[in-house]
Structure formats: C-alpha cells, structure tokens
Write a protein that holds these residues in place. Structure first.
Motif, PDB file in Angstrom:
ATOM      1  N   LYS A  56      12.097   8.155   5.599  1.00 53.42           N
ATOM      2  CA  LYS A  56      11.092   9.057   5.054  1.00 53.42           C
ATOM      3  C   LYS A  56       9.690   8.582   5.425  1.00 53.42           C
ATOM      4  O   LYS A  56       9.474   7.426   5.784  1.00 53.42           O
ATOM      5  N   ILE A  57       8.765   9.513   5.312  1.00 53.59           N
ATOM      6  CA  ILE A  57       7.363   9.153   5.483  1.00 53.59           C
ATOM      7  C   ILE A  57       6.902   8.472   4.197  1.00 53.59           C
ATOM      8  O   ILE A  57       7.036   9.028   3.110  1.00 53.59           O
ATOM      9  N   SER A  58       6.398   7.268   4.316  1.00 50.87           N
ATOM     10  CA  SER A  58       5.960   6.518   3.141  1.00 50.87           C
ATOM     11  C   SER A  58       4.813   7.229   2.438  1.00 50.87           C
ATOM     12  O   SER A  58       3.984   7.882   3.072  1.00 50.87           O
ATOM     13  N   ILE A  59       4.766   7.086   1.116  1.00 51.95           N
ATOM     14  CA  ILE A  59       3.729   7.707   0.295  1.00 51.95           C
ATOM     15  C   ILE A  59       2.735   6.631  -0.111  1.00 51.95           C
ATOM     16  O   ILE A  59       3.127   5.585  -0.641  1.00 51.95           O
ATOM     17  N   PRO A  60       1.450   6.821   0.130  1.00 49.03           N
ATOM     18  CA  PRO A  60       0.467   5.794  -0.245  1.00 49.03           C
ATOM     19  C   PRO A  60       0.330   5.684  -1.759  1.00 49.03           C
ATOM     20  O   PRO A  60       0.266   6.698  -2.468  1.00 49.03           O
ATOM     21  N   HIS A  80       0.805  -1.217   0.000  1.00 52.09           N
ATOM     22  CA  HIS A  80       0.000   0.000   0.000  1.00 52.09           C
ATOM     23  C   HIS A  80       0.844   1.276   0.000  1.00 52.09           C
ATOM     24  O   HIS A  80       0.374   2.319  -0.431  1.00 52.09           O
ATOM     25  N   MET A  81       2.087   1.204   0.496  1.00 56.96           N
ATOM     26  CA  MET A  81       2.924   2.391   0.645  1.00 56.96           C
ATOM     27  C   MET A  81       4.216   2.222  -0.137  1.00 56.96           C
ATOM     28  O   MET A  81       4.739   1.113  -0.286  1.00 56.96           O
ATOM     29  N   ILE A  82       4.750   3.345  -0.634  1.00 55.08           N
ATOM     30  CA  ILE A  82       6.003   3.341  -1.392  1.00 55.08           C
ATOM     31  C   ILE A  82       7.020   4.214  -0.666  1.00 55.08           C
ATOM     32  O   ILE A  82       6.668   5.212  -0.044  1.00 55.08           O
ATOM     33  N   ASN A  83       8.302   3.803  -0.721  1.00 54.09           N
ATOM     34  CA  ASN A  83       9.360   4.546  -0.041  1.00 54.09           C
ATOM     35  C   ASN A  83      10.679   4.236  -0.744  1.00 54.09           C
ATOM     36  O   ASN A  83      10.715   3.481  -1.711  1.00 54.09           O
ATOM     37  N   TRP A  84      11.760   4.805  -0.253  1.00 51.08           N
ATOM     38  CA  TRP A  84      13.079   4.534  -0.811  1.00 51.08           C
ATOM     39  C   TRP A  84      14.106   4.484   0.317  1.00 51.08           C
ATOM     40  O   TRP A  84      13.906   5.008   1.399  1.00 51.08           O
ATOM     41  N   ARG A  85      15.206   3.808   0.039  1.00 51.32           N
ATOM     42  CA  ARG A  85      16.295   3.643   1.009  1.00 51.32           C
ATOM     43  C   ARG A  85      17.622   3.654   0.256  1.00 51.32           C
ATOM     44  O   ARG A  85      17.664   3.657  -0.979  1.00 51.32           O
ATOM     45  N   SER A  86      18.720   3.686   1.007  1.00 56.72           N
ATOM     46  CA  SER A  86      20.043   3.660   0.386  1.00 56.72           C
ATOM     47  C   SER A  86      20.329   2.287  -0.205  1.00 56.72           C
ATOM     48  O   SER A  86      19.826   1.270   0.271  1.00 56.72           O
ATOM     49  N   ALA A  87      21.134   2.251  -1.251  1.00 54.97           N
ATOM     50  CA  ALA A  87      21.479   0.996  -1.915  1.00 54.97           C
ATOM     51  C   ALA A  87      22.437   0.184  -1.046  1.00 54.97           C
ATOM     52  O   ALA A  87      23.280   0.737  -0.332  1.00 54.97           O
ATOM     53  N   ARG A  88      22.287  -1.142  -1.114  1.00 54.83           N
ATOM     54  CA  ARG A  88      23.134  -2.049  -0.347  1.00 54.83           C
ATOM     55  C   ARG A  88      23.808  -3.032  -1.309  1.00 54.83           C
ATOM     56  O   ARG A  88      23.395  -3.200  -2.454  1.00 54.83           O
ATOM     57  N   ALA A  89      24.830  -3.689  -0.795  1.00 53.13           N
ATOM     58  CA  ALA A  89      25.540  -4.672  -1.611  1.00 53.13           C
ATOM     59  C   ALA A  89      24.634  -5.835  -1.986  1.00 53.13           C
ATOM     60  O   ALA A  89      24.797  -6.441  -3.048  1.00 53.13           O
ATOM     61  N   SER A  90      23.667  -6.146  -1.112  1.00 54.02           N
ATOM     62  CA  SER A  90      22.752  -7.259  -1.394  1.00 54.02           C
ATOM     63  C   SER A  90      21.796  -6.953  -2.541  1.00 54.02           C
ATOM     64  O   SER A  90      21.154  -7.871  -3.057  1.00 54.02           O
ATOM     65  N   ASP A  91      21.699  -5.693  -2.950  1.00 56.62           N
ATOM     66  CA  ASP A  91      20.824  -5.337  -4.070  1.00 56.62           C
ATOM     67  C   ASP A  91      21.478  -5.629  -5.426  1.00 56.62           C
ATOM     68  O   ASP A  91      20.821  -5.520  -6.458  1.00 56.62           O
TER      69      ASP A  91
END
Length: 274
Positions: A83-87, A50-61
């Motif tokens: 961040k506050i997630s965006i619906p 239901h919600m979208i957000n973002w984070r920093s990239a990791r080696a596992s990605d």
C-alpha cells in the motif's frame, strides 16, 4: 529538585510509542468494502517514524507458531498487497465506539486528512488503550511529523559547499580558475583512474586469452563457432526481454486508458482489495 517540562513528557511519550509502532501491532483491519472479510494485519510505521502502513501477519509476530496458527488460521496465508504509506502528519483524530468497547470489541478509527480513514480492531484492551493514547498524542502534535523540504541547489558550487567538497582547480590568473578535475577532487580522480586502468587491463588480458584460443583451434574454428552460438543465444534472450517488457508497457497503457489517466500518471493502488 529538578522538574520535567510538559514538552519533555510529550517527546518521551511519542518516542516510546513510535518504538513500539515500528515493531508493529497485531490488528484486525476492517475493509472499506463491506463485502470483503476482515483480515489479520500488522500495523507499523517506517524506520523514520513519519509514515504508517500495514502488512500481513507473520509467525514472527507471535510468541509461538501455535499461537500464530490458532489466531490467523488459513487466512494467515492471504498476503496483503503493498500500500501507499499514509503520513502521520495527516492524522487528525483517533476515534472509538463506547458501545463496542463495553462489548469487548476494541474498535478504533484513525481519521486522516486527505487520505482514507483506517478502521481497525486491536486484539486486547492493553494494546487498545496504549494505541489510543499514542495516536492521540501524535494527532495533537502532528506538525512534528512533517518532513522538511529537500535541499534543491541551483548550481554545482552550492552542492560542493553543502557537502564540503573541494574539486581540483587551477588558478591561472587572480580570480580566474580552470576546473581541471571536471568537478572531482584529487582523491576521486585517482580512484576513477584506477578503475579505468583495472577495466582496460582486464579487457586486454581477456582479449589476449581469446586470441590465443582462436589461434590454437584455427584448423576447425571450434572456438569461433562457440562464439557464434553464444552470440545467437544472447541476442534471442535480449530480444525476448525487450518483447516481454513491451507487452507489460502495453498492458499498463491500456489500463491507464481504461481509468482515464495520462501516460505520465502512476497507476493507483487498490485500497479496497481487503
């Protein structure tokens, strides 16, 4: 010959896209503040979809650590603040630039209702086309992503009926009952009684152990002095925790006053830090 309806195709497309979106797409996030540099991020949605957000990239990605270091470099260690997630229910449209696309710049703008726009770049054409199709389907069917209102009961009887819970009661007259279990059923009463019994048994045993230690060292009061030292250390630690907590609250109160917010208002997240 069986036919597949358009609704089934849309549901399948949404489910497939959300599955990949939960795993995340590697993007370049373009900050709202043009003075800041773009950062490599991972765009993802929460487990509920239901919600979208973002984070920093990791080696596992990435498929390998070498690819991760080659793609992100030193900027990979620049963390992204929470961040506050965006619906997803507020997603209005998904836009792109034809000129940038022809120049192999896979730019995309997600337009949200009541929220800031999200400008991103995908790493390759395949992810770009897949995300364009996926977000366009979500935008056209965003009503499906609205969360239903939570259940707000007015009485405890409504809560018990919703949970199929049967408290222990005594019907002393036809139509008149006495809640002898204080809102608990027989199983919970036995469980609570067992917990209290174990707690008080432990306290009595611990008290007897301490009493024996005091009686064995009553000549020099060694154990009593140890109790005193431990008590003073405990009081100092509690006092320090209370003092530092008060300092943090004063700092928050001062920052809210600078922003013109009331004491009950939450401090906003800085969306322009990247």
């Amino acid at each position: 010959m069986s036919t597949v309806s358009a609704t089934d195709k849309v549901d399948e497309a949404i489910e497939d896209f959300l599955f990949h979106l939960k795993n995340g797409f590697i993007i370049t996030k373009l900050p709202k503040n043009t003075l800041r540099s773009p950062q490599r991020r991972v765009l993802y949605c929460d487990p509920s979809g239901h919600m979208i957000n973002w984070r920093s990239a990791r080696a596992s990605d990435y498929s390998s650590k070498a690819e991760y270091l080659a793609d992100c470099g030193h900027t990979a260690y620049s963390d992204s603040k929470k961040k506050i997630s965006i619906p997803l229910s507020s997603l209005v449209s998904c836009q792109y630039s034809k000129d940038k696309f022809e120049g192999d710049e896979y730019f995309m703008r997600l337009v949200f209702e009541g929220h800031r726009n999200l400008d991103i770049k995908l790493t390759n054409k395949q992810d770009f086309e897949y995300c364009m199709d996926g977000f366009e389907v979500i935008a056209k069917n965003r009503e499906r992503f609205k969360k239903t209102p939570s259940f707000r009961p007015e009485t405890m009887e409504e809560v018990w009926d919703a949970d199929d819970y049967h408290p222990l009661v005594w019907e002393y007259k036809p139509g008149k009952t006495c809640n002898i279990g204080c809102g608990n059923d027989l199983e919970d009463i036995l469980l609570i009684s067992s917990c209290y019994g174990c707690l008080w048994s432990f306290l009595v045993a611990f008290y007897a152990l301490l009493m024996k230690g005091i009686l064995d060292s009553d000549e020099k009061s060694t154990l009593l002095m140890m109790y005193l030292v431990f008590g003073v250390i405990y009081v100092c630690m509690v006092g320090l925790a209370v003092y530092t907590g008060q300092m943090e609250e004063d700092a928050k109160r001062k920052k809210k006053a600078e922003l013109g917010l009331d004491e009950d208002d939450e401090l906003p997240f800085d969306d322009d830090d990247e």
